[in-house]
Design an enzyme around this catalytic site. Structure first.
Site, PDB file in Angstrom:
ATOM      1  N   HIS A 198     -18.446  -0.426 -40.463  1.00 40.97           N
ATOM      2  CA  HIS A 198     -18.101  -0.139 -39.070  1.00 40.97           C
ATOM      3  C   HIS A 198     -17.410  -1.355 -38.470  1.00 40.97           C
ATOM      4  O   HIS A 198     -17.845  -2.489 -38.679  1.00 40.97           O
ATOM      5  CB  HIS A 198     -19.376   0.188 -38.282  1.00 40.97           C
ATOM      6  CG  HIS A 198     -19.122   0.739 -36.905  1.00 40.97           C
ATOM      7  ND1 HIS A 198     -18.684  -0.049 -35.866  1.00 40.97           N
ATOM      8  CD2 HIS A 198     -19.248   1.993 -36.412  1.00 40.97           C
ATOM      9  CE1 HIS A 198     -18.543   0.691 -34.785  1.00 40.97           C
ATOM     10  NE2 HIS A 198     -18.871   1.938 -35.084  1.00 40.97           N
ATOM     11  N   CYS A 236     -13.799   3.597 -36.290  1.00 40.45           N
ATOM     12  CA  CYS A 236     -14.282   3.886 -34.939  1.00 40.45           C
ATOM     13  C   CYS A 236     -13.181   3.558 -33.939  1.00 40.45           C
ATOM     14  O   CYS A 236     -12.851   2.380 -33.728  1.00 40.45           O
ATOM     15  CB  CYS A 236     -15.542   3.073 -34.634  1.00 40.45           C
ATOM     16  SG  CYS A 236     -16.163   3.340 -32.959  1.00 40.45           S
ATOM     17  N   HIS A 265     -15.379   7.908 -36.341  1.00 39.47           N
ATOM     18  CA  HIS A 265     -15.908   8.014 -34.986  1.00 39.47           C
ATOM     19  C   HIS A 265     -14.710   8.174 -34.060  1.00 39.47           C
ATOM     20  O   HIS A 265     -13.819   7.310 -34.060  1.00 39.47           O
ATOM     21  CB  HIS A 265     -16.654   6.741 -34.577  1.00 39.47           C
ATOM     22  CG  HIS A 265     -17.907   6.490 -35.333  1.00 39.47           C
ATOM     23  ND1 HIS A 265     -18.699   5.388 -35.088  1.00 39.47           N
ATOM     24  CD2 HIS A 265     -18.530   7.183 -36.324  1.00 39.47           C
ATOM     25  CE1 HIS A 265     -19.752   5.415 -35.891  1.00 39.47           C
ATOM     26  NE2 HIS A 265     -19.655   6.495 -36.660  1.00 39.47           N
ATOM     27  N   ASP A 310     -18.166  10.231 -30.339  1.00 36.07           N
ATOM     28  CA  ASP A 310     -18.992   9.033 -30.250  1.00 36.07           C
ATOM     29  C   ASP A 310     -19.569   8.945 -28.847  1.00 36.07           C
ATOM     30  O   ASP A 310     -19.835   9.957 -28.222  1.00 36.07           O
ATOM     31  CB  ASP A 310     -18.161   7.816 -30.650  1.00 36.07           C
ATOM     32  CG  ASP A 310     -19.006   6.663 -31.176  1.00 36.07           C
ATOM     33  OD1 ASP A 310     -20.238   6.799 -31.213  1.00 36.07           O
ATOM     34  OD2 ASP A 310     -18.431   5.644 -31.558  1.00 36.07           O
ATOM     35  N   HIS A 311     -19.744   7.753 -28.356  1.00 34.61           N
ATOM     36  CA  HIS A 311     -20.437   7.562 -27.082  1.00 34.61           C
ATOM     37  C   HIS A 311     -19.918   8.505 -26.005  1.00 34.61           C
ATOM     38  O   HIS A 311     -18.710   8.679 -25.847  1.00 34.61           O
ATOM     39  CB  HIS A 311     -20.259   6.123 -26.595  1.00 34.61           C
ATOM     40  CG  HIS A 311     -20.757   5.105 -27.555  1.00 34.61           C
ATOM     41  ND1 HIS A 311     -20.465   3.775 -27.417  1.00 34.61           N
ATOM     42  CD2 HIS A 311     -21.517   5.206 -28.674  1.00 34.61           C
ATOM     43  CE1 HIS A 311     -21.025   3.092 -28.407  1.00 34.61           C
ATOM     44  NE2 HIS A 311     -21.663   3.951 -29.190  1.00 34.61           N
ATOM     45  N   TYR A 324     -25.634   8.239 -25.665  1.00 38.66           N
ATOM     46  CA  TYR A 324     -26.015   9.257 -26.650  1.00 38.66           C
ATOM     47  C   TYR A 324     -26.758  10.438 -26.040  1.00 38.66           C
ATOM     48  O   TYR A 324     -27.685  10.984 -26.641  1.00 38.66           O
ATOM     49  CB  TYR A 324     -26.820   8.614 -27.782  1.00 38.66           C
ATOM     50  CG  TYR A 324     -25.944   7.826 -28.716  1.00 38.66           C
ATOM     51  CD1 TYR A 324     -25.212   8.452 -29.720  1.00 38.66           C
ATOM     52  CD2 TYR A 324     -25.794   6.452 -28.567  1.00 38.66           C
ATOM     53  CE1 TYR A 324     -24.382   7.729 -30.566  1.00 38.66           C
ATOM     54  CE2 TYR A 324     -24.965   5.712 -29.405  1.00 38.66           C
ATOM     55  CZ  TYR A 324     -24.262   6.362 -30.398  1.00 38.66           C
ATOM     56  OH  TYR A 324     -23.433   5.643 -31.220  1.00 38.66           O
TER      57      TYR A 324
END
Length: 348
Positions: A198, A236, A265, A310-311, A324
């Site tokens: 990551h 990501c 991501h 993702d977030h 999340y």
């Protein structure tokens, strides 16, 4: 591409039953959270996690993450035992049919934000990073609380590990990462588990600590440390995309064309200043990234691995683990589904 969703286990307020109801989500991204970092994940715990997910009608698409112990990043004498433990965990995951493992090599802190609930004009709240705020912190002092990390280290532990990193610069960290990969990737090849590092989040040095997985040039260097298709990336967009210097569609096409992207991501960020950003709703117009061009790039390189929103923002009064919650990430998955369908049909 397989649409997936992050799940933090049985203590996650977002349930597998809720996740299963999101259109096209078939895979779960998860981990084991109660084993100390550096220790072997027991085979029975892995099988129990697998059964829990499969009983809910889905499957584990990737593990995020198997943590790398700080002693490995520091290059301490204990690293050989810790790396062997990591390899044993890979073998057990492979036996359970889990073939993608995400990890990171960020010193001390993985993700870092300066506010976990920054209020937006629409009434939602998001994670943000403000460089001026972060630069003003001396995290070794008793009166500084780092958002999201208060329970991770005592102040004495932070002081100790920060002191150890005084002798570790970027080149030393590269050397220690190479040492790790040279021992792990042959095992990954043997058991058919794709390793997916990551990027650093954010992709620049924080608190004087070195960070190296930050840009296209460094990703290229990383892939060459051990030149194997099993030595790949968790790409990501929210991490790399926090820097306006990173051209995300170009990075996707380059490393996707090499077959080195194993896990994606996909999220948006809004640049708010030099080395400062807000996390945003997934749609392109809410942030600084072109989500359509990124998804088009994934399609062009034939990416067929797991992808996840993702977030997310906290919306509609939801509370829970910052970034999340269920609602906005579900909207993100639906938005990505729409982009994928449109791109695929247009290509025909």
């Amino acid at each position: 591409m397989e649409m997936t969703f992050r799940w933090y286990g049985k203590d996650d307020p977002v349930t597998l039953e809720q996740i299963r109801q999101i259109p096209n989500v078939t895979g779960i991204i998860t981990a084991i959270y109660d084993v100390p970092v550096g220790e072997v994940w027991p085979k029975e715990k892995i099988m129990e996690l697998k059964k829990t997910v499969e009983d809910a009608g889905m499957h584990i698409s990737a593990i995020e993450s198997v943590p790398v112990h700080e002693d490995v990043k520091l290059g301490k004498p204990t690293r050989d035992r810790l790396i062997e433990n990591f390899c044993t965990t890979l073998r057990y995951l492979s036996e359970a049919g889990i073939k993608i493992v995400c990890y990171n090599f960020m010193p001390v802190f993985d993700w870092t934000r300066t506010d976990l609930a920054f209020d937006l004009p629409d009434g939602s709240n998001v994670l943000i990073y403000d460089d001026a705020t972060a630069s003003s912190w001396d995290i070794t002092k008793e009166d500084v609380s780092l958002p999201g990390w208060d329970a991770s280290y005592t102040k004495e532990q932070i002081r100790s590990v920060m002191n150890e990193y005084k002798s570790v610069d970027e080149e030393t960290l590269w050397e220690n990462l190479k040492y790790f990969l040279e021992r792990v990737i042959p095992v990954a090849e043997e058991v058919d588990v794709k390793m997916a590092i990551h990027p650093d989040d954010p992709p620049w040095s924080i608190f004087g600590l070195p960070r190296i997985i930050t840009c296209k040039e460094n990703l290229e260097r990383f892939c060459k440390l051990v030149d194997s298709p099993y030595n790949g990336l968790t790409l990501c967009s929210g991490s790399l995309g926090a820097s306006s210097q990173n051209d995300m569609p170009d990075i996707i096409r380059h490393f996707g064309g090499m077959g080195r992207i194993h896990f994606a991501h996909v999220r948006n960020v809004k640049h708010t200043g030099n080395r400062s950003f807000e996390e945003a709703a997934h749609a392109s117009n809410y942030g600084s990234l072109d989500m359509y061009e990124m998804m088009k790039a994934y399609h062009e390189v034939g990416f067929d691995g797991p992808i996840r929103p993702d977030h997310g923002r906290m919306i509609w009064g939801e509370t829970g683990k910052p970034g999340y919650g269920l609602f906005d990430r579900a909207l993100g998955a639906t938005y990505l589904n729409g982009l994928i369908e449109a791109i695929e049909k247009n290509d025909k």
